[in-house]
Design an enzyme around this catalytic site. Structure first.
Site, short mmCIF file in Angstrom:
data_model
loop_
_atom_site.label_atom_id
_atom_site.label_comp_id
_atom_site.label_asym_id
_atom_site.label_seq_id
_atom_site.Cartn_x
_atom_site.Cartn_y
_atom_site.Cartn_z
N SER A 162 35.80 26.19 27.50
CA SER A 162 35.83 26.45 28.78
C SER A 162 36.33 25.26 29.72
CB SER A 162 34.82 27.45 29.37
OG SER A 162 34.92 27.62 30.70
N SER A 177 38.45 28.10 34.06
CA SER A 177 37.75 28.74 34.94
C SER A 177 38.70 28.65 36.52
CB SER A 177 36.44 27.76 35.50
OG SER A 177 35.59 27.84 34.19
N LEU A 178 39.17 29.85 36.76
CA LEU A 178 39.85 29.94 37.55
C LEU A 178 39.39 30.51 39.11
CD1 LEU A 178 42.99 29.77 38.27
CD2 LEU A 178 43.20 32.50 37.80
N GLY A 188 28.30 21.14 31.98
CA GLY A 188 29.27 19.98 31.92
C GLY A 188 30.86 20.66 31.74
N GLU A 189 31.68 19.60 32.23
CA GLU A 189 33.14 20.03 31.75
C GLU A 189 33.71 19.38 30.70
OE1 GLU A 189 36.66 20.38 31.17
OE2 GLU A 189 35.90 21.52 33.17
N ASN A 247 25.82 34.90 39.61
CA ASN A 247 24.41 34.74 39.14
C ASN A 247 23.88 34.02 40.24
OD1 ASN A 247 24.32 36.29 36.90
ND2 ASN A 247 25.65 34.76 35.98
N CYS A 305 28.19 27.00 41.43
CA CYS A 305 27.57 26.80 39.88
C CYS A 305 26.54 25.66 40.04
CB CYS A 305 28.63 26.10 39.29
SG CYS A 305 27.81 25.53 37.33
N CYS A 345 26.10 29.42 23.61
CA CYS A 345 26.71 28.55 24.61
C CYS A 345 26.11 27.31 24.63
CB CYS A 345 26.34 29.39 26.08
SG CYS A 345 26.84 28.52 27.34
N CYS A 369 31.60 22.48 41.49
CA CYS A 369 31.99 23.80 41.66
C CYS A 369 31.09 24.31 42.55
CB CYS A 369 32.22 24.49 40.53
SG CYS A 369 33.80 23.92 39.54
N GLU A 419 20.66 22.60 28.16
CA GLU A 419 20.06 23.93 27.74
C GLU A 419 21.14 24.50 27.06
OE1 GLU A 419 17.56 25.06 31.47
OE2 GLU A 419 19.55 25.67 31.63
N CYS A 428 27.03 17.93 35.27
CA CYS A 428 28.44 18.10 35.33
C CYS A 428 28.93 17.13 36.38
CB CYS A 428 28.77 19.45 35.73
SG CYS A 428 30.37 19.98 35.72
#
Length: 383
Positions: free
Chosen positions: A215, A237-238, A183-184, A314, A138, A124, A135, A111, A131
């Protein structure tokens, strides 16, 4: 909300499951194209010509590239192609956010989301199918992981959206790109870096280094490598101000804890004047959103050029969290601001089409069997 099928715009886009037989020039940055043409005995300026035709003008037919010799065009047709992802779904949110599902092969799709704002259009994009990380907040991570995207599949998202906007004739164009989709990015370092170089190339998309943002959850060895080769903007992404909590929310923290991550981020901006790190912090009700968490975060980031982006959670099916209240988010933000940090709250966009932060899922042939393992754990817990 509307959902409509999309007409494929590239005649040479393969059908689902088609195996590429030729070199896809869409995935070569300037250095890659110069190397390719050197092997053909051609001059380096051919790279600029192809960049202009393919990325700036959106031309995929070698015969239409009129400043190339006929002999070279014939050679290119024999050994190369320009192949773009195949769009299968186009959805527009009530707030104008637009999401595309792009087919890659018979079992995988990704996407890409375009977020319109008053002064910019932010795309984006995804870097992996699913991924590799997990996390807990997510939905992409919940879906599992299949593979890295190629450079062509990454830049193909920008290519396709650029062409769509041009065809619609509204005058809109992509002004910013963020590697914040599926993804990372740093776990696909070898393909993400040339894609970002294409985005910045004046003969391709001409985006400034400040308008391309990567990111990451903090894969430190690759972050240090990025420091050596790139100057794009960095978002991290903390999501937690201490290791114990971040271990739960962002499991890679167990390998690369916060202190090491902060040091790597400072190395990244050390020789980049007037640059800062954007810290992404998802707001989870009763989990990481207390006043004490805000004070810990302020102490943690003291002395680091920073912007804190608070992201209302979200929700997605099976999510174990709830979104923090608007009042709680404002109180959290005020504590950060009073401590001297720049703090903004991200406006939720596209959540009615599952296009908001943390909601992207695409279609993933999961190699990790992550969903199956999760179901087995849940079943064992209720036995």
């Amino acid at each position: 909300m509307k959902s409509v099928p999309v007409k494929v715009v590239a005649e040479n886009a393969p059908g689902a499951g088609a195996a590429p037989q030729k070199l896809n020039l869409l995935g070569l940055d300037r250095a890659g194209l110069e190397g390719f043409f050197a092997e053909l005995g051609e001059k380096p300026f051919r790279a600029s010509q192809i960049l202009k035709w393919v990325h700036h003008r959106g031309v995929t037919d070698f015969d239409a590239m009129t400043d190339l010799s006929k002999a070279l065009r014939t050679k290119l047709k024999d050994m190369a192609e320009v192949r773009v992802p195949e769009p299968v779904l186009d959805q527009t949110s009530s707030d104008g956010t637009r999401k595309w599902l792009l087919q890659l092969d018979g079992s995988n799709a990704i996407e890409a989301v375009l977020i319109p704002e008053k002064s910019r259009e932010t795309l984006c994009i995804s870097s992996q199918v699913g991924c590799a990380l997990e996390c807990s907040f997510c939905s992409t991570g919940y879906q599992g992981f299949n593979r890295n995207l190629s450079t062509a599949e990454i830049i193909g998202q920008l290519w396709y959206v650029t062409r769509m906007l041009e065809q619609e004739g509204t005058g809109r164009q992509v002004t910013n790109v963020v590697f914040m989709g599926m993804g990372e990015p740093l776990l696909n370092f070898k393909n993400v870096v040339p894609a970002s170089e294409l985005m910045k190339d004046d003969h391709a998309y001409g985006l400034s280094k400040r308008r391309v943002t990567l990111s990451t959850s903090g894969v430190i060895p690759y972050l240090d490598r990025l420091t050596e080769v790139s100057d794009i903007s960095l978002a991290v992404s903390l999501h937690a101000p201490n290791d114990a909590l971040r271990d739960e929310l962002v499991p890679i923290n167990k390998k690369y804890p916060i202190a090491e991550l902060l040091a790597a981020c400072q190395r990244y901006i050390a020789d980049k004047p007037h640059r800062s790190i954007t810290w992404e912090y998802v707001m989870l009700d009763g989990v990481n959103d207390t006043d004490e968490h805000a004070r810990q975060l302020a102490r943690l980031l003291k002395g680091i050029p920073s912007k804190v982006n608070l992201i209302p959670f979200n929700p997605f099916p099976e999510a174990p969290y709830e979104r923090s209240s608007d009042e709680r988010i404002r109180a959290f933000s005020n504590i950060l601001s009073n401590a001297g940090l720049v703090s903004t709250t991200r406006k939720t966009r596209g959540d009615d089409i599952d296009g908001a932060c943390g909601q992207l899922v695409g279609k993933v042939a999961d190699r990790t069997r992550r969903q199956q393992k999760r179901a087995q754990r849940a079943q064992a817990g209720t036995a």
